[in-house]
Design a protein around this motif. Structure first.
Motif, short mmCIF file in Angstrom:
data_model
loop_
_atom_site.label_atom_id
_atom_site.label_comp_id
_atom_site.label_asym_id
_atom_site.label_seq_id
_atom_site.Cartn_x
_atom_site.Cartn_y
_atom_site.Cartn_z
N SER A 73 2.26 2.67 1.39
CA SER A 73 0.81 2.68 1.48
C SER A 73 0.35 1.23 1.67
CB SER A 73 0.20 3.21 0.18
OG SER A 73 0.51 2.32 -0.89
N ALA A 74 -0.91 1.04 2.01
CA ALA A 74 -1.46 -0.31 2.13
C ALA A 74 -1.35 -1.04 0.79
CB ALA A 74 -2.92 -0.25 2.58
N GLU A 75 -1.58 -0.32 -0.29
CA GLU A 75 -1.50 -0.93 -1.62
C GLU A 75 -0.09 -1.43 -1.92
OE1 GLU A 75 -2.90 2.02 -0.95
OE2 GLU A 75 -5.00 1.73 -1.49
N TRP A 76 0.92 -0.68 -1.51
CA TRP A 76 2.31 -1.09 -1.73
C TRP A 76 2.61 -2.38 -0.97
CZ3 TRP A 76 6.72 -2.12 1.01
CH2 TRP A 76 7.93 -2.10 0.31
N VAL A 77 2.18 -2.42 0.31
CA VAL A 77 2.38 -3.63 1.12
C VAL A 77 1.69 -4.82 0.45
CG1 VAL A 77 1.87 -4.72 3.35
CG2 VAL A 77 2.64 -2.33 3.27
N PHE A 78 0.46 -4.62 0.01
CA PHE A 78 -0.30 -5.67 -0.67
C PHE A 78 0.46 -6.18 -1.90
CE2 PHE A 78 -3.42 -6.69 -4.03
CZ PHE A 78 -4.01 -7.82 -3.46
N GLU A 79 0.95 -5.27 -2.72
CA GLU A 79 1.67 -5.66 -3.94
C GLU A 79 2.96 -6.42 -3.62
OE1 GLU A 79 2.21 -2.13 -6.29
OE2 GLU A 79 0.04 -1.81 -6.44
N GLN A 80 3.64 -6.06 -2.53
CA GLN A 80 4.87 -6.76 -2.15
C GLN A 80 4.59 -8.18 -1.68
OE1 GLN A 80 7.95 -5.20 -2.64
NE2 GLN A 80 6.50 -3.79 -3.58
N LEU A 81 3.50 -8.37 -0.95
CA LEU A 81 3.21 -9.67 -0.32
C LEU A 81 2.37 -10.61 -1.17
CD1 LEU A 81 2.55 -8.47 3.34
CD2 LEU A 81 4.62 -9.52 2.40
N LYS A 82 1.61 -10.10 -2.11
CA LYS A 82 0.69 -10.92 -2.91
C LYS A 82 1.39 -12.09 -3.60
CE LYS A 82 -3.42 -11.67 -4.69
NZ LYS A 82 -4.47 -12.25 -3.88
N PRO A 83 2.59 -11.92 -4.17
CA PRO A 83 3.24 -13.08 -4.83
C PRO A 83 3.53 -14.24 -3.87
CG PRO A 83 4.25 -11.05 -5.57
CD PRO A 83 3.33 -10.69 -4.43
N GLU A 84 3.87 -13.94 -2.62
CA GLU A 84 4.18 -15.01 -1.68
C GLU A 84 2.97 -15.47 -0.88
OE1 GLU A 84 6.11 -13.17 2.29
OE2 GLU A 84 7.12 -12.51 0.46
N ILE A 85 1.91 -14.64 -0.84
CA ILE A 85 0.67 -15.00 -0.14
C ILE A 85 -0.49 -14.76 -1.11
CG2 ILE A 85 -0.74 -14.66 1.93
CD1 ILE A 85 1.69 -13.30 3.23
N PRO A 86 -0.74 -15.70 -2.03
CA PRO A 86 -1.73 -15.49 -3.08
C PRO A 86 -3.15 -15.21 -2.59
CG PRO A 86 -0.39 -17.43 -3.54
CD PRO A 86 -0.04 -16.96 -2.17
N ASP A 87 -3.51 -15.72 -1.40
CA ASP A 87 -4.87 -15.49 -0.91
C ASP A 87 -4.99 -14.22 -0.05
OD1 ASP A 87 -3.38 -16.69 1.16
OD2 ASP A 87 -5.14 -17.67 2.02
N LEU A 88 -3.96 -13.40 -0.03
CA LEU A 88 -4.00 -12.13 0.69
C LEU A 88 -4.94 -11.16 -0.02
CD1 LEU A 88 -2.70 -10.41 3.01
CD2 LEU A 88 -1.05 -9.62 1.29
N SER A 89 -5.75 -10.46 0.76
CA SER A 89 -6.63 -9.44 0.17
C SER A 89 -6.19 -8.06 0.64
CB SER A 89 -8.09 -9.69 0.57
OG SER A 89 -8.29 -9.37 1.93
#
Length: 136
Positions: A26-42
């Motif tokens: 899901s979009a939420e899963w992608v967000f959770e995977q990438l947030k640690p390496e891209i802190p300003d990702l929304s």
């Protein structure tokens, strides 16, 4: 110019994440995977890019599973299985190639078919096993 570089870095990371996983996220899963390496990702950025990727044919939407839209970075014609209990989505690799079915459909319709998605639904092995344990 820096904003553009960040924009493409995020876009590339989202597409890479989708193409490197088999979980049909899901979009939420992608967000959770990438947030640690891209802190300003929304989450909005993830949703906008997924919509763009769908429009460009870079990813496929598998529709909603348990109320959440799921995506596939593998755009080849292939078959999926969706568990109606836990929401697991899996590729079915051991089934016959879809090209024969597609060719037969094209012949029958007298049309060109650009792709095919077949989805089996049911109960996955883990959920069947869990139900057996509950009833024992």
């Amino acid at each position: 110019m820096e904003r553009t570089a960040k924009h493409f870095r995020k876009r590339d990371a989202i597409l890479t994440c989708l193409r490197q996983t088999k979980v049909h996220p899901s979009a939420e899963w992608v967000f959770e995977q990438l947030k640690p390496e891209i802190p300003d990702l929304s989450l909005g950025t993830v949703y906008r890019n997924l919509a763009l990727f769908k429009e460009q044919g870079l990813v496929r939407s598998l529709g909603t599973v348990n109320g959440v839209e799921r995506f596939d970075g593998d755009t080849r014609s292939h078959i999926h299985f969706v568990c109606g209990h836990c929401g697991t989505v899996a590729d079915l690799e051991g089934l016959p190639n879809l090209s024969g079915l597609q060719a037969a459909a094209e012949k029958d319709l007298g049309s060109r078919i650009d792709g095919c998605q077949i989805t089996f639904t049911g109960t996955c092995r883990d959920c069947i096993h869990e139900k057996k344990e509950e009833s024992a």
